[in-house]
Design an enzyme around this catalytic site. Structure first.
Site, short mmCIF file in Angstrom:
data_model
loop_
_atom_site.label_atom_id
_atom_site.label_comp_id
_atom_site.label_asym_id
_atom_site.label_seq_id
_atom_site.Cartn_x
_atom_site.Cartn_y
_atom_site.Cartn_z
CG ASN A 76 -1.73 1.20 1.41
OD1 ASN A 76 -1.81 2.03 0.51
ND2 ASN A 76 -2.36 1.34 2.57
CE LYS A 135 -0.25 3.27 4.71
NZ LYS A 135 -0.16 3.38 6.15
CG HIS A 191 -5.92 1.72 5.22
ND1 HIS A 191 -5.51 2.71 6.08
CD2 HIS A 191 -4.88 0.86 5.09
CE1 HIS A 191 -4.26 2.44 6.46
NE2 HIS A 191 -3.86 1.33 5.88
CD GLU A 220 -3.03 5.45 6.79
OE1 GLU A 220 -3.01 5.51 5.55
OE2 GLU A 220 -2.07 4.98 7.45
CD GLU A 250 -3.70 -2.75 7.49
OE1 GLU A 250 -2.54 -2.90 7.14
OE2 GLU A 250 -4.38 -1.76 7.19
N GLY A 278 1.93 2.06 11.02
CA GLY A 278 2.86 3.19 10.91
C GLY A 278 3.51 3.57 12.23
CB SER A 323 4.79 -1.93 12.34
OG SER A 323 4.32 -0.64 12.67
P1 PGA Z 1 2.57 0.22 7.87
O1 PGA Z 1 1.12 0.44 7.21
O2 PGA Z 1 3.12 -1.03 7.27
O3 PGA Z 1 3.34 1.44 7.48
O4 PGA Z 1 2.34 0.11 9.34
C1 PGA Z 1 0.25 -0.63 7.02
C2 PGA Z 1 -0.99 -0.15 6.37
O5 PGA Z 1 -1.36 1.02 6.56
O6 PGA Z 1 -1.66 -0.89 5.65
#
Ligand code: PGA
Length: 253
Positions: free
Chosen positions: A10, A12, A96, A98, A168, A174, A214
C-alpha cells in the site's frame, strides 16, 4: 491454509507517475519467478493506469487504495469501481483505518464500497482492526464482530469466492509497534471461525486473511508462521523496493 499467499504494498499518498514506474522497474529486476505468492501493488490513483501498462507481462497485480460506492454521478473527487477496473486494477483496498479515522468512513460505508468493488469484479481487501483503547479495554473481538457483520452485510457465499480480509490493529499501523504473533494468530483464528459460522467452511478457507501494521523484513517470517495468516498488507516498508522484495521473498519461502 486458504489459497495462494498474498503480499500487498500500500503505497498510500506517495509517488508521482515517474516515481511509481521507477519502483516497479527496480522491483521487477529483483523479482524472480515466484508463483507461490500474489504480489499486489497499490499506487495512488493518478499512477494506476501507467502502472497497469508497465505491469503487463510482469509478475505483479495492481490494486487501488479506495473506491466510491456509486456507479457514477455527481460525486466530485471520487472514483467508481468500474473506473478502477478500466485503469487495470484487479484488487481494491476498502476500509483502511486511515480512511476510517481521517475521512470518517464507518462500517456502513465500508459495506457499500465492498458491494461496489465486487459488482465491478474487483477483489476487495476489507480492512478491520481495533484501536489501542479497544484492545486495552477488552473490546477487540466486539469491535471486529461489528466491523465484519456490518462490512459483510448482504453478501452471500457466491460473492466471497476471492475475498480478502486484512487484520490491521490501528495501534500497529505506521507506529513500529507490530502485534505479537500470539495476538495475530488469535485474531486470525477468530476471523476464520467467524467466516465459517456466518457463511460456510469453504468460504472461510477461501478468504485470504492478511496481517498489516509495521510489517518489515525482520518480522515477516514470524508473522507468516502465525496460524491462519495468508498474507501481509505492507505500508511504509513497501515503498523501499529492497525491503519490499525481502518481505516478498521471506513470505514466499
Ligand atoms: P505500515 O502500514 O506497514 O506502514 O504500518 C500498514 C498499512 O497502513 O496498511
Amino acid at each position: 491454509m486458504a489459497q495462494k499467499k498474498i503480499i500487498v504494498g500500500n503505497w498510500k499518498m506517495h509517488g508521482t507517475i515517474p516515481e511509481t514506474l521507477k519502483k516497479i522497474t527496480v522491483m521487477n529486476r529483483k523479482m524472480q519467478d515466484m508463483p507461490e505468492v500474489d504480489v499486489v501493488l497499490a499506487p495512488p490513483f493518478t499512477a494506476l493506469y501507467s502502472a497497469s501498462v508497465a505491469l503487463q507481462d510482469l509478475p505483479f497485480k495492481l490494486g487501488a487504495q479506495d473506491v466510491h460506492w456509486e456507479v457514477e454521478g455527481a460525486y466530485t473527487g471520487e472514483v467508481a469501481a468500474s473506473f478502477l477496473k478500466d485503469a487495470g486494477c484487479d484488487f481494491v483496498i476498502v476500509g483502511h483505518s486511515e480512511r476510517r479515522t481521517l475521512f470518517n468512513e464507518d462500517d456502513e460505508i465500508v459495506n457499500k464500497k465492498v458491494h461496489a468493488a465486487l459488482a465491478a469484479d474487483l477483489v476487495a481487501i476489507m480492512c478491520v482492526g481495533e484501536t489501542e483503547e479497544e484492545r486495552n479495554t477488552g473490546k477487540t473481538f466486539e469491535r471486529l464482530e461489528e466491523q465484519l457483520s456490518i462490512g459483510l452485510a448482504e453478501l452471500h457465499v457466491h460473492d466471497l469466492e476471492a475475498f480478502c480480509i486484512a487484520y490491521e490493529p490501528v495501534w500497529a499501523i505506521g507506529t513500529g509497534k507490530v502485534a505479537e504473533v500470539g495476538q495475530v494468530g488469535e485474531v486470525h483464528d477468530w476471523i476464520r471461525n467467524y467466516m465459517a459460522k456466518q457463511f460456510d467452511a469453504p468460504t472461510a478457507n477461501n478468504t485470504r486473511l492478511l496481517y498489516g501494521g509495521s510489517v518489515n523484513p525482520e518480522n515477516t517470517a514470524t508473522l507468516m508462521k502465525a496460524k491462519n495468516v495468508d498474507g501481509l498488507l505492507v505500508g511504509g516498508a513497501s515503498l523501499d523496493p529492497e525491503k519490499f522484495m525481502a518481505i516478498i521473498k521471506t513470505a514466499a519461502a
